[in-house]
Design a protein around this motif. Structure first.
Motif, short mmCIF file in Angstrom:
data_model
loop_
_atom_site.label_atom_id
_atom_site.label_comp_id
_atom_site.label_asym_id
_atom_site.label_seq_id
_atom_site.Cartn_x
_atom_site.Cartn_y
_atom_site.Cartn_z
N THR A 95 0.92 -1.22 0.08
CA THR A 95 0.00 0.00 -0.03
C THR A 95 0.79 1.18 -0.12
OG1 THR A 95 -0.22 0.17 2.38
CG2 THR A 95 -1.79 -1.16 1.33
N SER A 96 0.38 2.31 -0.42
CA SER A 96 0.78 3.78 -0.54
C SER A 96 -0.08 4.62 -0.32
CB SER A 96 1.78 3.96 -1.74
OG SER A 96 2.96 3.07 -2.24
N ARG A 97 0.18 5.52 0.63
CA ARG A 97 -0.94 6.97 0.64
C ARG A 97 -0.29 7.66 -0.45
NH1 ARG A 97 -2.33 7.69 6.23
NH2 ARG A 97 -1.43 6.33 7.55
N THR A 98 -1.41 8.34 -1.07
CA THR A 98 -1.28 9.37 -1.95
C THR A 98 -1.99 10.81 -1.51
OG1 THR A 98 -3.43 9.00 -3.25
CG2 THR A 98 -1.52 7.58 -3.97
N ARG A 99 -1.80 11.60 -2.24
CA ARG A 99 -2.34 12.76 -2.06
C ARG A 99 -3.86 12.67 -2.77
NH1 ARG A 99 -1.44 14.93 2.66
NH2 ARG A 99 0.60 15.22 3.19
N CYS A 100 -4.16 13.96 -3.31
CA CYS A 100 -5.61 14.11 -3.88
C CYS A 100 -5.55 13.16 -5.22
CB CYS A 100 -6.06 15.35 -4.00
SG CYS A 100 -7.40 15.34 -5.03
N ASN A 101 -6.59 12.18 -5.40
CA ASN A 101 -6.58 11.44 -6.82
C ASN A 101 -7.45 12.12 -7.80
OD1 ASN A 101 -4.47 9.55 -6.41
ND2 ASN A 101 -5.90 8.39 -4.87
N GLY A 102 -8.24 13.16 -7.18
CA GLY A 102 -8.98 13.69 -8.01
C GLY A 102 -10.46 13.36 -8.22
N ARG A 103 -10.89 12.54 -7.41
CA ARG A 103 -12.33 12.05 -7.50
C ARG A 103 -12.86 12.21 -6.09
NH1 ARG A 103 -14.35 11.32 -11.93
NH2 ARG A 103 -16.01 10.00 -10.79
N CYS A 104 -12.93 13.44 -5.44
CA CYS A 104 -13.25 13.82 -4.27
C CYS A 104 -14.63 13.37 -4.06
CB CYS A 104 -13.27 15.23 -4.09
SG CYS A 104 -11.25 15.97 -4.10
N GLN A 105 -15.64 13.51 -4.97
CA GLN A 105 -17.01 13.08 -4.87
C GLN A 105 -17.21 11.79 -4.50
OE1 GLN A 105 -15.56 14.30 -7.63
NE2 GLN A 105 -16.20 12.66 -9.34
N ASP A 106 -16.24 10.95 -4.75
CA ASP A 106 -16.39 9.45 -4.59
C ASP A 106 -15.57 9.08 -3.19
OD1 ASP A 106 -17.52 9.16 -6.93
OD2 ASP A 106 -15.60 8.79 -8.07
N LYS A 107 -15.20 9.94 -2.48
CA LYS A 107 -14.60 9.67 -1.19
C LYS A 107 -15.10 8.50 -0.46
CE LYS A 107 -17.56 13.08 0.62
NZ LYS A 107 -18.23 13.38 -0.52
N CYS A 108 -14.28 7.76 -0.11
CA CYS A 108 -12.76 7.46 0.04
C CYS A 108 -12.52 6.60 -1.25
CB CYS A 108 -12.25 6.94 1.17
SG CYS A 108 -12.37 7.82 2.57
N VAL A 109 -11.32 7.12 -1.77
CA VAL A 109 -10.88 6.50 -3.11
C VAL A 109 -9.70 5.75 -3.10
CG1 VAL A 109 -10.03 6.87 -5.56
CG2 VAL A 109 -12.15 8.34 -4.52
N ILE A 110 -9.55 4.45 -3.78
CA ILE A 110 -8.45 3.56 -3.62
C ILE A 110 -8.26 3.19 -5.15
CG2 ILE A 110 -8.58 2.80 -1.00
CD1 ILE A 110 -9.51 0.13 -1.94
N VAL A 111 -6.97 2.95 -5.29
CA VAL A 111 -6.82 2.34 -6.88
C VAL A 111 -6.08 1.12 -6.88
CG1 VAL A 111 -5.71 3.31 -8.99
CG2 VAL A 111 -6.75 4.90 -7.40
N GLN A 112 -6.21 0.18 -7.41
CA GLN A 112 -5.74 -1.20 -7.32
C GLN A 112 -4.90 -1.39 -8.72
OE1 GLN A 112 -8.50 -4.49 -7.33
NE2 GLN A 112 -6.90 -5.78 -8.09
N TYR A 113 -3.62 -1.52 -8.54
CA TYR A 113 -2.56 -1.72 -9.63
C TYR A 113 -1.99 -3.10 -9.32
CZ TYR A 113 -3.23 2.77 -11.40
OH TYR A 113 -3.53 4.03 -12.04
N PRO A 114 -1.76 -3.81 -10.56
CA PRO A 114 -1.58 -3.11 -11.90
C PRO A 114 -2.87 -3.43 -12.83
CG PRO A 114 -0.73 -5.64 -11.81
CD PRO A 114 -1.17 -5.26 -10.24
N GLU A 115 -4.24 -3.74 -12.00
CA GLU A 115 -5.19 -3.77 -12.84
C GLU A 115 -5.89 -2.35 -13.24
OE1 GLU A 115 -4.70 -5.43 -10.27
OE2 GLU A 115 -4.87 -7.65 -10.78
N GLY A 116 -5.55 -1.28 -12.46
CA GLY A 116 -5.76 0.16 -12.81
C GLY A 116 -7.36 0.18 -12.33
N ILE A 117 -7.95 -0.62 -11.36
CA ILE A 117 -9.12 -0.31 -10.90
C ILE A 117 -9.50 0.61 -9.80
CG2 ILE A 117 -11.22 -1.71 -10.01
CD1 ILE A 117 -10.01 -4.33 -11.24
N TRP A 118 -10.25 1.56 -9.93
CA TRP A 118 -10.44 2.39 -8.95
C TRP A 118 -11.82 2.27 -8.14
CZ3 TRP A 118 -8.57 8.03 -9.14
CH2 TRP A 118 -7.41 7.93 -10.20
#
Length: 119
Positions: A48-71
């Motif tokens: 896991t890595s913490r990020t700053r804003c991923n630009g989808r504030c209306q969808d809070k809380c947002v996580i992104v799974q790689y390598p699949e690229g699923i939000w």
């Protein structure tokens, strides 16, 4: 600072810790996901890595799974156990907001706001 050995890594989870997500439980989400990974002894498989804003504030809380690229949107701490289980078992998890494909297209789920273009 540690240098992790990623030889067995299968998933990298980016957890939004931008201000909107933080006001809506991102710290609890972060700790819950990390706790489940640790309890299930999957630290070598899921990072896991913490990020700053991923630009989808209306969808809070947002996580992104790689390598699949699923939000994922509207993630809550009590989703963590099922989410980590799904990663381990290689099955789908329900709260997918969009999927990034190699042809640079997003496929959104129903009722997901399209958003605005960056200028």
């Amino acid at each position: 600072m540690a240098t992790w050995n990623f030889d067995q890594l299968k998933h990298h989870i980016l957890i939004c810790n931008g201000s909107t997500c933080m006001r809506n439980g991102a710290e609890e989400v972060t700790q819950s996901i990390r706790g489940e990974i640790s309890r299930k002894k999957l630290d070598n498989m899921i990072h896991t890595s913490r990020t700053r804003c991923n630009g989808r504030c209306q969808d809070k809380c947002v996580i992104v799974q790689y390598p699949e690229g699923i939000w994922y949107k509207q993630f809550q701490p009590n989703d963590s156990s099922a989410f980590v289980d799904a990663l381990y078992e290689g099955v789908s998890f329900d709260q997918k907001v969009s999927h990034y494909y190699k042809d640079s297209k997003f496929q959104r789920t129903n009722n997901t706001k399209k958003g605005v273009f960056k200028k």
